[in-house]
Write a protein that holds these residues in place. Structure first.
Motif, PDB file in Angstrom:
ATOM      1  N   ARG A 199      38.249  55.292  40.338  1.00 21.90           N
ATOM      2  CA  ARG A 199      38.896  54.296  41.174  1.00 21.90           C
ATOM      3  C   ARG A 199      39.747  53.364  40.318  1.00 21.90           C
ATOM      4  O   ARG A 199      39.391  53.071  39.185  1.00 21.90           O
ATOM      5  CB  ARG A 199      37.859  53.452  41.924  1.00 21.90           C
ATOM      6  N   LYS A 200      40.832  52.896  40.904  1.00 22.01           N
ATOM      7  CA  LYS A 200      41.624  51.882  40.231  1.00 22.01           C
ATOM      8  C   LYS A 200      40.905  50.544  40.262  1.00 22.01           C
ATOM      9  O   LYS A 200      40.081  50.284  41.132  1.00 22.01           O
ATOM     10  CB  LYS A 200      42.993  51.751  40.887  1.00 22.01           C
ATOM     11  N   GLY A 201      41.227  49.707  39.300  1.00 21.03           N
ATOM     12  CA  GLY A 201      40.745  48.345  39.332  1.00 21.03           C
ATOM     13  C   GLY A 201      41.588  47.515  40.273  1.00 21.03           C
ATOM     14  O   GLY A 201      42.745  47.846  40.558  1.00 21.03           O
ATOM     15  N   SER A 202      41.017  46.432  40.778  1.00 18.81           N
ATOM     16  CA  SER A 202      41.717  45.603  41.757  1.00 18.81           C
ATOM     17  C   SER A 202      41.534  44.129  41.428  1.00 18.81           C
ATOM     18  O   SER A 202      40.440  43.704  41.041  1.00 18.81           O
ATOM     19  CB  SER A 202      41.188  45.883  43.171  1.00 18.81           C
ATOM     20  N   GLY A 203      42.585  43.367  41.599  1.00 17.05           N
ATOM     21  CA  GLY A 203      42.517  41.924  41.397  1.00 17.05           C
ATOM     22  C   GLY A 203      43.391  41.189  42.390  1.00 17.05           C
ATOM     23  O   GLY A 203      44.443  41.699  42.799  1.00 17.05           O
ATOM     24  N   VAL A 302      53.460  25.355  38.062  1.00 17.57           N
ATOM     25  CA  VAL A 302      52.833  26.558  38.625  1.00 17.57           C
ATOM     26  C   VAL A 302      51.388  26.640  38.152  1.00 17.57           C
ATOM     27  O   VAL A 302      51.102  26.464  36.955  1.00 17.57           O
ATOM     28  CB  VAL A 302      53.581  27.847  38.188  1.00 17.57           C
ATOM     29  N   GLU A 303      50.485  26.896  39.090  1.00 17.83           N
ATOM     30  CA  GLU A 303      49.088  27.181  38.775  1.00 17.83           C
ATOM     31  C   GLU A 303      48.777  28.605  39.239  1.00 17.83           C
ATOM     32  O   GLU A 303      49.215  29.012  40.318  1.00 17.83           O
ATOM     33  CB  GLU A 303      48.141  26.218  39.498  1.00 17.83           C
ATOM     34  N   MET A 304      48.012  29.331  38.448  1.00 15.81           N
ATOM     35  CA  MET A 304      47.572  30.665  38.839  1.00 15.81           C
ATOM     36  C   MET A 304      46.046  30.678  38.981  1.00 15.81           C
ATOM     37  O   MET A 304      45.333  30.187  38.106  1.00 15.81           O
ATOM     38  CB  MET A 304      47.996  31.709  37.803  1.00 15.81           C
ATOM     39  N   HIS A 305      45.572  31.203  40.083  1.00 16.43           N
ATOM     40  CA  HIS A 305      44.141  31.372  40.313  1.00 16.43           C
ATOM     41  C   HIS A 305      43.868  32.843  40.610  1.00 16.43           C
ATOM     42  O   HIS A 305      44.724  33.560  41.128  1.00 16.43           O
ATOM     43  CB  HIS A 305      43.683  30.511  41.492  1.00 16.43           C
ATOM     44  N   GLY A 306      42.650  33.285  40.302  1.00 21.73           N
ATOM     45  CA  GLY A 306      42.264  34.665  40.606  1.00 21.73           C
ATOM     46  C   GLY A 306      41.987  35.467  39.361  1.00 21.73           C
ATOM     47  O   GLY A 306      42.168  35.001  38.223  1.00 21.73           O
ATOM     48  N   ARG A 307      41.572  36.696  39.576  1.00 23.88           N
ATOM     49  CA  ARG A 307      41.218  37.577  38.470  1.00 23.88           C
ATOM     50  C   ARG A 307      41.022  38.991  39.006  1.00 23.88           C
ATOM     51  O   ARG A 307      41.070  39.225  40.217  1.00 23.88           O
ATOM     52  CB  ARG A 307      39.918  37.106  37.811  1.00 23.88           C
TER      53      ARG A 307
END
Length: 399
Positions: A199-203, A302-307
């Motif tokens: 499976r591919k990884g997902s973010g 700019v702010e980035m959230h997530g992973r």
């Protein structure tokens, strides 16, 4: 393996009972954040799985952190995990896992199961993954009523948040991976009954862009347009597509208000799929560079959230051995399928990353998941249950 087939014959008469149990579960809305519906499904599952014995506990999930369209962070509580352990001292132990939540909200028109003219069961979660819950249950019933019960230990995790990436149950999933030797997860089979290999990884990533508001007629030059800055940023992200195994999907944007005001806030959301950790690292570096670049613009922040919540799941040697065992069981049952890669992610990604080899498409056959056309093929329930049960029995027979 042929001598184990005698323990499977009782499953032949279980299709109607299994179908009834699936319909009962699917007629309860259990969208991930519908905590009332999740609790109702949980109680029904407890009453069904308690008959297997073992030590059953309810485990709290961690709250999910989310970013709203105003760029504000909040914590969303999630449902409880059902966790069962039986024969923990057995020489070999298997992890069985699937989720109880669905993607269909309480406001969705798609709420009730019905049989189609073609004999399929159409309904929310019939394949993904309440059908898988019942296949898992009846496979375990088969093991427990066989002479091989106790020869292999087993552990069940039924989590309430897989459809949003298992943010609340991920840490628990990872903490239990080392207690078992291999895993079976009951996501639906691929079209044609085929199984997932890698499976591919997902973010999922959220970009919050802030600018400066101003009157668009009187003082336009004093403003800093957050929407146009976000649009350029997302366009650069979209341009990163091109590598055959990397997918970056700009899935949602929000921002703005009155048309005579320069907008000072915009939020964009992106889903990413990658084949391996090298590609994952590359995307993470690209995103960091883009954020740094846009933070250098006059009046823009700019702010980035997530992973990456689901790391890539490659087919290594340990995974190949489990796949070969499932293939052998399929041959003994005259069930034909192939293992194929997919871009989708599941909790199998997390187990594999934590060191537990697994096959994660042991559920029934169906299709059109995540749509109002989702369907289950009732005639697949018996053979898929036999496949899972025979896999467990074959490992138990070695001890």
């Amino acid at each position: 393996m042929e001598d184990l087939l005698q323990h499977l014959t009782w499953i032949d008469d279980q299709q109607d009972e299994m179908l009834t149990a699936i319909i009962e579960l699917c007629n309860i809305n259990s969208h991930t954040i519908n905590l009332t519906g999740i609790a109702l499904v949980k109680e029904k599952l407890i009453s069904q799985f308690e008959s297997l014995g073992g030590d059953l506990e309810l485990v709290d999930t961690e709250p999910m952190t989310s970013i709203d369209d105003d760029g504000l962070s909040s914590n969303q509580p999630l449902g409880e995990i059902i966790h069962i352990v039986k024969y923990p001292d057995a020489p070999k132990k298997i992890m069985l896992c699937i989720h109880m939540d669905t993607v269909y909200s309480q406001d969705d028109e798609f709420q009730i199961c019905q049989m189609t003219d073609g004999g399929q069961l159409n309904g929310p979660g019939v394949a993904d993954a309440k059908g898988g819950l019942i296949v898992m249950l009846y496979a375990l019933k088969t093991l427990e009523q066989s002479p091989l019960a106790g020869k292999i230990g087993w552990e069940v995790i039924i989590n309430p948040d897989e459809e949003i990436g298992s943010p609340g149950s991920e840490s628990f999933i990872r903490s239990r991976a080392s207690f078992c030797d291999f895993g079976l997860l009951f996501e639906p089979a691929l079209p044609g009954g085929h199984m997932v290999s890698d499976r591919k990884g997902s973010g999922n990533f959220t970009f919050i862009v802030r600018g400066k508001s101003a009157h668009s007629g009187r003082d336009f030059a004093a403003g800093r347009n957050a929407i146009t800055a976000l649009a350029r940023l997302l366009n650069e992200i979209d341009n990163l597509n091109g590598e055959p195994d990397v997918i970056l999907n700009v899935g949602r944007i929000s921002g703005g208000g009155a048309l005579n005001m320069v907008p000072d806030l915009a939020v964009g959301r992106v889903n990413v799929r990658v084949k391996d950790l090298e590609e994952q690292n590359g995307v993470e570096i690209d995103f960091e560079d883009l954020v740094k670049k846009y933070n250098q613009l006059d009046g823009i922040s700019v702010e980035m959230h997530g992973r990456f919540t689901s790391p890539p799941k490659p087919t290594d040697e340990d995974a190949q051995r489990i796949q070969q065992r499932i293939t052998q069981c399929g041959q003994a049952l005259d069930i034909s399928f192939e293992f194929k890669g997919t871009g989708g992610a599941s909790d199998g990604n997390k187990f594999a990353d934590a060191g537990l080899p697994n096959v994660d498409t042991m559920g029934p056959c169906g299709g059109h998941i995540h749509s109002s056309n989702e369907f289950l093929i009732p005639e697949s329930l018996v053979p898929r249950t036999k496949l899972a049960a025979l896999a467990m029995l074959s490992f138990a027979a070695e001890n």
